[in-house]
Write a protein that holds these residues in place. Structure first.
Motif, PDB file in Angstrom:
ATOM      1  N   THR A 160      17.555 -43.383  45.193  1.00  0.00           N
ATOM      2  CA  THR A 160      16.777 -44.336  45.995  1.00  0.00           C
ATOM      3  C   THR A 160      17.636 -44.950  47.091  1.00  0.00           C
ATOM      4  N   THR A 163      17.546 -42.500  49.905  1.00  0.00           N
ATOM      5  CA  THR A 163      16.257 -42.614  50.589  1.00  0.00           C
ATOM      6  C   THR A 163      16.290 -43.818  51.529  1.00  0.00           C
ATOM      7  N   TYR A 167      16.343 -49.804  50.313  1.00  0.00           N
ATOM      8  CA  TYR A 167      15.317 -49.413  49.349  1.00  0.00           C
ATOM      9  C   TYR A 167      15.831 -49.440  47.918  1.00  0.00           C
ATOM     10  N   ASP A 168      17.121 -49.194  47.716  1.00  0.00           N
ATOM     11  CA  ASP A 168      17.656 -49.186  46.354  1.00  0.00           C
ATOM     12  C   ASP A 168      17.484 -50.533  45.666  1.00  0.00           C
ATOM     13  N   ALA A 208      13.792 -50.565  44.689  1.00  0.00           N
ATOM     14  CA  ALA A 208      13.463 -49.549  43.692  1.00  0.00           C
ATOM     15  C   ALA A 208      14.112 -49.826  42.337  1.00  0.00           C
TER      16      ALA A 208
END
Length: 140
Positions: free
Chosen positions: A34, A37, A45-46, A49
């Motif tokens: 993530t 991403t 985003y990590d 997520a």
């Protein structure tokens, strides 16, 4: 009242069982994926997520650990590994994901997401919190 989801290792699973340390590595791999991403999207985003830190307690050594939330609306999720006897006298290994009392709907959503990721990666049979079953293992 707490709720549990189970990932059962079956004949078609990618591995016959996992240890707690291996489970921790799979969650680390999820966070890493993530993160990559997020780099592509130029967004952290990590953190969205995987909004947890992995915490351990002495009484759960080798049996369970929990994810403690960094921010609201999340609180915590417990992960454990175990073995149970089957009707035919054999054993089957599983991963148990528990939403303890006090967990939020956000924890349940994130728990479902993590369970599906693990089930897809390990090719297991997933019994969700609501009792439904999803098969990620090859079946004939």
């Amino acid at each position: 009242m707490s709720q549990s989801a189970y990932l059962y290792f079956t004949e078609g699973s990618s591995v016959p069982s996992v240890t707690l340390e291996e489970l921790e590595q799979y969650l680390g791999r999820y966070k890493e994926q993530t993160s990559k991403t997020g780099q592509q999207l130029d967004w952290s985003y990590d953190e969205a997520a995987f909004p947890y830190t992995i915490e351990k307690k002495p009484e759960g050594e080798g049996v369970w650990f929990y994810l403690k939330a960094k921010d609201e609306p999340y609180k915590y999720i417990v992960f454990g590994v175990g073995t149970e006897k089957t009707d035919d006298g054999g054993e089957r290994h599983y991963i148990q994901v528990v939403l303890p009392d006090g967990s939020t709907h956000a924890d349940k959503s994130k728990g479902n997401e993590l369970c599906k990721y693990l089930a897809r990666t390990l090719k297991t049979e997933l019994h969700l919190f609501n009792g439904r079953i999803m098969y990620f293992n090859p079946r004939k």
